[in-house]
Write a protein that holds these residues in place. Structure first.
Motif, PDB file in Angstrom:
ATOM      1  N   LEU A  10      44.047  41.699  48.691  1.00 44.39           N
ATOM      2  CA  LEU A  10      43.095  40.781  49.323  1.00 44.39           C
ATOM      3  C   LEU A  10      43.272  40.846  50.830  1.00 44.39           C
ATOM      4  O   LEU A  10      44.395  40.767  51.333  1.00 44.39           O
ATOM      5  N   PRO A  86      33.005  42.398  53.507  1.00 41.22           N
ATOM      6  CA  PRO A  86      32.935  41.858  52.137  1.00 41.22           C
ATOM      7  C   PRO A  86      32.277  42.840  51.159  1.00 41.22           C
ATOM      8  O   PRO A  86      32.655  42.883  49.983  1.00 41.22           O
ATOM      9  N   THR A  89      34.284  45.175  48.893  1.00 43.89           N
ATOM     10  CA  THR A  89      34.965  44.657  47.713  1.00 43.89           C
ATOM     11  C   THR A  89      34.569  45.462  46.479  1.00 43.89           C
ATOM     12  O   THR A  89      33.391  45.618  46.179  1.00 43.89           O
ATOM     13  N   THR A 118      39.700  43.391  47.574  1.00 45.45           N
ATOM     14  CA  THR A 118      38.850  42.219  47.767  1.00 45.45           C
ATOM     15  C   THR A 118      38.850  41.863  49.239  1.00 45.45           C
ATOM     16  O   THR A 118      39.912  41.638  49.829  1.00 45.45           O
ATOM     17  N   VAL A 119      37.659  41.809  49.816  1.00 49.16           N
ATOM     18  CA  VAL A 119      37.518  41.463  51.229  1.00 49.16           C
ATOM     19  C   VAL A 119      36.816  40.123  51.313  1.00 49.16           C
ATOM     20  O   VAL A 119      35.661  39.979  50.894  1.00 49.16           O
ATOM     21  N   SER A 120      37.503  39.152  51.846  1.00 50.71           N
ATOM     22  CA  SER A 120      36.938  37.802  51.951  1.00 50.71           C
ATOM     23  C   SER A 120      36.217  37.640  53.285  1.00 50.71           C
ATOM     24  O   SER A 120      36.606  38.215  54.302  1.00 50.71           O
TER      25      SER A 120
END
Length: 121
Positions: A10, A86, A89, A118-120
């Protein structure tokens, strides 16, 4: 012959992450190595590949942000991912075309298990 992908995790948007893919088992020659990714609900897409000689190519979606390299002696491929978005992801899969035995007539494609990125926002 097995491919082991690692390095997913993440990260916040704009951040960086490094993936690696290592080939284990006896091989005669590892030809092209590639990274694919598959986002939820979408088809798996090729994002980068690199020849044994080190010539690399990228999908437009990652060009300029991702850098692919390989260490033939270590049978390992590296994907440096910067300026992550994002939309990056996905589950990332590595693949390699491998000539396992010199007596083989053709080389074969092998896949690693996926590693989740996962890119927030």
């Amino acid at each position: 012959v097995q491919l082991q992908a690692s390095g997913g995790g993440l990260v916040q948007a704009g951040g960086s992450l490094n993936l690696s893919c290592t080939v284990s088992g006896s091989t005669f020659s590892i030809n092209a190595m590639s990274w694919y990714r598959q986002a939820p609900g979408l088809q798996r897409e090729l994002i980068a590949d690199i020849t044994r000689e080190g010539f690399d190519k990228y999908a437009e979606s990652v060009k300029g942000r991702f850098t692919l390299s390989r260490d033939n002696r270590k049978k390992t491929m590296f994907l440096q991912m910067k300026s992550l978005k994002p939309e990056d992801t996905a589950v990332y899969y590595c693949a390699a075309n491998i000539w396992v035995d010199p007596a083989d007539f053709v080389s074969k494609d092998f896949w690693g298990q996926g590693t989740l990125v996962t890119v927030s926002s």
